[in-house]
Design a protein around this motif. Structure first.
Motif, PDB file in Angstrom:
ATOM      1  N   THR A   1       0.195   5.587   4.291  1.00 36.68           N
ATOM      2  CA  THR A   1       0.472   4.518   5.241  1.00 36.68           C
ATOM      3  C   THR A   1       0.155   3.158   4.625  1.00 36.68           C
ATOM      4  O   THR A   1      -0.689   3.037   3.733  1.00 36.68           O
ATOM      5  N   GLY A   2       0.820   2.118   5.106  1.00 34.03           N
ATOM      6  CA  GLY A   2       0.538   0.756   4.665  1.00 34.03           C
ATOM      7  C   GLY A   2       0.701   0.593   3.166  1.00 34.03           C
ATOM      8  O   GLY A   2       1.697   1.011   2.572  1.00 34.03           O
ATOM      9  N   THR A   3      -0.306   0.002   2.537  1.00 33.33           N
ATOM     10  CA  THR A   3      -0.249  -0.234   1.094  1.00 33.33           C
ATOM     11  C   THR A   3      -0.848   0.924   0.301  1.00 33.33           C
ATOM     12  O   THR A   3      -1.172   0.771  -0.878  1.00 33.33           O
ATOM     13  N   GLY A   4      -0.974   2.087   0.926  1.00 36.85           N
ATOM     14  CA  GLY A   4      -1.678   3.199   0.306  1.00 36.85           C
ATOM     15  C   GLY A   4      -0.794   4.200  -0.403  1.00 36.85           C
ATOM     16  O   GLY A   4       0.432   4.251  -0.227  1.00 36.85           O
ATOM     17  N   PHE A   5      -1.470   5.028  -1.218  1.00 44.54           N
ATOM     18  CA  PHE A   5      -0.854   6.127  -1.962  1.00 44.54           C
ATOM     19  C   PHE A   5      -1.729   7.361  -1.824  1.00 44.54           C
ATOM     20  O   PHE A   5      -2.961   7.262  -1.791  1.00 44.54           O
ATOM     21  N   ILE A   6      -1.092   8.530  -1.768  1.00 47.80           N
ATOM     22  CA  ILE A   6      -1.797   9.796  -1.895  1.00 47.80           C
ATOM     23  C   ILE A   6      -1.607  10.277  -3.327  1.00 47.80           C
ATOM     24  O   ILE A   6      -0.490  10.261  -3.860  1.00 47.80           O
ATOM     25  N   VAL A   7      -2.702  10.713  -3.969  1.00 44.78           N
ATOM     26  CA  VAL A   7      -2.611  11.212  -5.333  1.00 44.78           C
ATOM     27  C   VAL A   7      -3.255  12.595  -5.407  1.00 44.78           C
ATOM     28  O   VAL A   7      -4.125  12.938  -4.605  1.00 44.78           O
ATOM     29  N   THR A   8      -2.787  13.396  -6.380  1.00 42.42           N
ATOM     30  CA  THR A   8      -3.330  14.729  -6.603  1.00 42.42           C
ATOM     31  C   THR A   8      -3.738  14.864  -8.060  1.00 42.42           C
ATOM     32  O   THR A   8      -3.216  14.173  -8.938  1.00 42.42           O
ATOM     33  N   THR A   9      -4.662  15.784  -8.318  1.00 34.24           N
ATOM     34  CA  THR A   9      -5.200  15.937  -9.667  1.00 34.24           C
ATOM     35  C   THR A   9      -5.188  17.397 -10.116  1.00 34.24           C
ATOM     36  O   THR A   9      -5.120  18.317  -9.297  1.00 34.24           O
ATOM     37  N   GLY A  10      -5.318  17.585 -11.426  1.00 34.72           N
ATOM     38  CA  GLY A  10      -5.431  18.916 -11.979  1.00 34.72           C
ATOM     39  C   GLY A  10      -6.759  19.574 -11.692  1.00 34.72           C
ATOM     40  O   GLY A  10      -6.942  20.765 -11.973  1.00 34.72           O
TER      41      GLY A  10
ATOM     42  N   GLN B   1      -2.665   3.080 -11.883  1.00 36.77           N
ATOM     43  CA  GLN B   1      -2.492   1.627 -11.924  1.00 36.77           C
ATOM     44  C   GLN B   1      -1.570   1.200 -10.795  1.00 36.77           C
ATOM     45  O   GLN B   1      -0.565   1.862 -10.513  1.00 36.77           O
ATOM     46  N   ILE B   2      -1.930   0.082 -10.151  1.00 31.95           N
ATOM     47  CA  ILE B   2      -1.181  -0.399  -8.996  1.00 31.95           C
ATOM     48  C   ILE B   2      -0.655  -1.804  -9.276  1.00 31.95           C
ATOM     49  O   ILE B   2      -1.390  -2.688  -9.733  1.00 31.95           O
ATOM     50  N   PHE B   3       0.633  -1.987  -8.985  1.00 29.31           N
ATOM     51  CA  PHE B   3       1.344  -3.245  -9.172  1.00 29.31           C
ATOM     52  C   PHE B   3       1.959  -3.669  -7.839  1.00 29.31           C
ATOM     53  O   PHE B   3       2.183  -2.820  -6.966  1.00 29.31           O
ATOM     54  N   ASP B   4       2.261  -4.968  -7.697  1.00 29.67           N
ATOM     55  CA  ASP B   4       3.088  -5.331  -6.552  1.00 29.67           C
ATOM     56  C   ASP B   4       4.544  -5.076  -6.926  1.00 29.67           C
ATOM     57  O   ASP B   4       4.874  -4.778  -8.074  1.00 29.67           O
ATOM     58  N   ARG B   5       5.421  -5.164  -5.962  1.00 25.90           N
ATOM     59  CA  ARG B   5       6.814  -4.781  -6.194  1.00 25.90           C
ATOM     60  C   ARG B   5       7.546  -5.737  -7.122  1.00 25.90           C
ATOM     61  O   ARG B   5       8.657  -5.459  -7.585  1.00 25.90           O
ATOM     62  N   GLU B   6       6.930  -6.891  -7.412  1.00 23.68           N
ATOM     63  CA  GLU B   6       7.500  -7.826  -8.378  1.00 23.68           C
ATOM     64  C   GLU B   6       7.041  -7.513  -9.797  1.00 23.68           C
ATOM     65  O   GLU B   6       7.517  -8.134 -10.750  1.00 23.68           O
TER      66      GLU B   6
ATOM     67  N   ALA C   1      -3.796  -0.600  -2.252  1.00 23.54           N
ATOM     68  CA  ALA C   1      -3.483  -1.667  -3.202  1.00 23.54           C
ATOM     69  C   ALA C   1      -4.697  -2.499  -3.587  1.00 23.54           C
ATOM     70  O   ALA C   1      -4.667  -3.201  -4.595  1.00 23.54           O
ATOM     71  N   SER C   2      -5.758  -2.424  -2.820  1.00 23.00           N
ATOM     72  CA  SER C   2      -6.987  -3.134  -3.184  1.00 23.00           C
ATOM     73  C   SER C   2      -7.845  -2.307  -4.141  1.00 23.00           C
ATOM     74  O   SER C   2      -8.875  -2.782  -4.622  1.00 23.00           O
ATOM     75  N   GLY C   3      -7.446  -1.072  -4.391  1.00 22.06           N
ATOM     76  CA  GLY C   3      -8.219  -0.173  -5.231  1.00 22.06           C
ATOM     77  C   GLY C   3      -9.194   0.689  -4.454  1.00 22.06           C
ATOM     78  O   GLY C   3      -9.935   1.476  -5.049  1.00 22.06           O
TER      79      GLY C   3
ATOM     80  N   THR D   1      -4.600  -3.682  -9.797  1.00 22.68           N
ATOM     81  CA  THR D   1      -5.866  -2.971  -9.962  1.00 22.68           C
ATOM     82  C   THR D   1      -5.607  -1.588 -10.529  1.00 22.68           C
ATOM     83  O   THR D   1      -4.445  -1.142 -10.614  1.00 22.68           O
ATOM     84  N   GLN D   2      -6.672  -0.893 -10.924  1.00 18.28           N
ATOM     85  CA  GLN D   2      -6.543   0.498 -11.323  1.00 18.28           C
ATOM     86  C   GLN D   2      -7.775   1.269 -10.891  1.00 18.28           C
ATOM     87  O   GLN D   2      -8.833   0.690 -10.628  1.00 18.28           O
TER      88      GLN D   2
END
Length: 360
Positions: A321-330, A297-302, A339-341, A307-308
């Motif tokens: 970079t930017g509004t992105g995230f790196i995620v890892t899984t089992g 799940q992604i939120f803004d800093r407020e 942030a746009s999903g 989105t999820q």
């Protein structure tokens, strides 16, 4: 005269001026993650920004998280709670250089953080016979000797971080009492009191905030700290999952905890469990993962929900970079989500990534 790197280093050593190594010489890994291989062996891995492997170093048991030295290619790999080992790893040579053992009557919680200059390591620990949290202090300059300890400000100090540019520690005291004799059983749920504590490097409590009394079973577990000092916490509700309050808390010193959650339907998909939390690369957004629910799940800093994305057994999260995230899984996947999903699979590994992805 032979001009080789070995000869150069020998001369430098003779002169007492050995050049310091850096993360660049260890292949410029961007992240650290503990993993279980298909043969059952455990490792600490270094990953590039595109999810490719940079190194993999054996661990004596299941790891949880790690912390990277701020200057040198050294990492501390922590055992999963209630483990008692923490390995100091030379990521350039690919070998263990020291082993930190929790003192008698203590165990680690799987996390730790360096001081700003990298000389001291701080480790959250369980003083389980007394049911209180402790922060252990280890000195890199003194061959990793344990040089002190102080109160974590509560019970069950799970993750520890540091405010940027200063040696103020941020501690998520989960509030849950455990004892190795009962494994991972939770012994004080009716009376638990989680908190977020700000503590100086010499153990002085600066500030402490708690969830509302009605939500005292909402355990503060994992932390992310933005460049401007904003703190995000992932929580794990210890009551009925259908009654779970918000699993994301946002905090700035001097203010109350602010809680954020998605709509009821989406919130229920988290199954009362925040696994990891991260700010985006530019600090504008926050991601919370749930391996139980298989969602990010992604939120803004407020704190506004945006989105999820559904992803099986997702837990590790770190800035991209930017509004992105790196995620890892089992399931061995490394992916990027913004942030746009928008989702992009980066790599697939034949190993199970453990709970956390740590940015270097």
């Amino acid at each position: 005269m032979q001009s080789t790197r070995r000869g150069f280093l020998a001369g430098m050593m003779a002169a007492g001026a050995v050049p310091a190594t850096s993360w660049a010489e260890a292949g410029n890994p961007a992240y650290l993650a503990a993993a279980r291989d298909s043969d059952g062996a455990y490792h600490l891995a270094g990953l590039a920004g595109d999810g490719a492997g940079r190194f993999s170093i054996p661990l004596p048991g299941r790891g949880h998280a790690a912390t990277a030295h701020p200057k040198h290619p050294e990492a501390i790999a922590f055992a999963r709670r209630p483990g008692t080992f923490a390995l100091v790893i030379d990521c350039l040579a690919g070998r263990e250089i020291a082993r930190l053992d929790a003192p008698e009557g203590r165990h680690f919680y799987g996390h730790g953080v360096f001081s700003q200059d990298g000389n001291l390591l701080f480790t959250p620990e369980n003083d389980y016979d007394n049911g209180v949290g402790v922060i252990g202090v280890w000195d890199r300059r003194a061959h990793w000797d344990r040089v002190g300890a102080f109160s974590s400000g509560g019970t069950g100090p799970h993750e520890i971080s540091r405010l940027p540019g200063q040696d103020v520690l941020v501690v998520a005291n989960g509030g849950i009492e455990t004892h190795p004799e009962t494994g991972r059983a939770k012994l004080n749920i009716p009376d638990m009191r989680p908190n977020l504590s700000y503590i100086t490097a010499n153990g002085h409590l600066l500030e402490q905030v708690e969830p509302p009394v009605a939500d005292h079973m909402n355990s503060l577990r994992h932390l992310a700290v933005n460049a401007d000092g904003l703190v995000a916490c992932a929580l794990q509700w210890q009551g009925d999952r259908f009654d779970a309050p918000a699993l994301l808390a946002i905090h700035r010193q001097g203010r109350a905890l602010q809680f954020a959650m998605a709509s009821d339907t989406q919130h229920l998909q988290m199954q009362a469990y925040g696994g990891s939390v991260s700010f985006s690369g530019d600090g504008s957004h926050i991601a919370v993962t749930s391996p139980r629910g298989g969602v990010v799940q992604i939120f803004d800093r407020e704190g506004a929900f945006l989105t999820q994305h559904s992803l099986e057994d997702v837990c590790g999260a770190a800035p991209a970079t930017g509004t992105g995230f790196i995620v890892t899984t089992g399931t061995g996947e490394v992916a990027e989500i913004d942030a746009s999903g928008k989702y992009q699979k980066l790599s697939q590994h034949t190993r199970q990534w453990d709970n956390h992805l740590i940015a270097i």
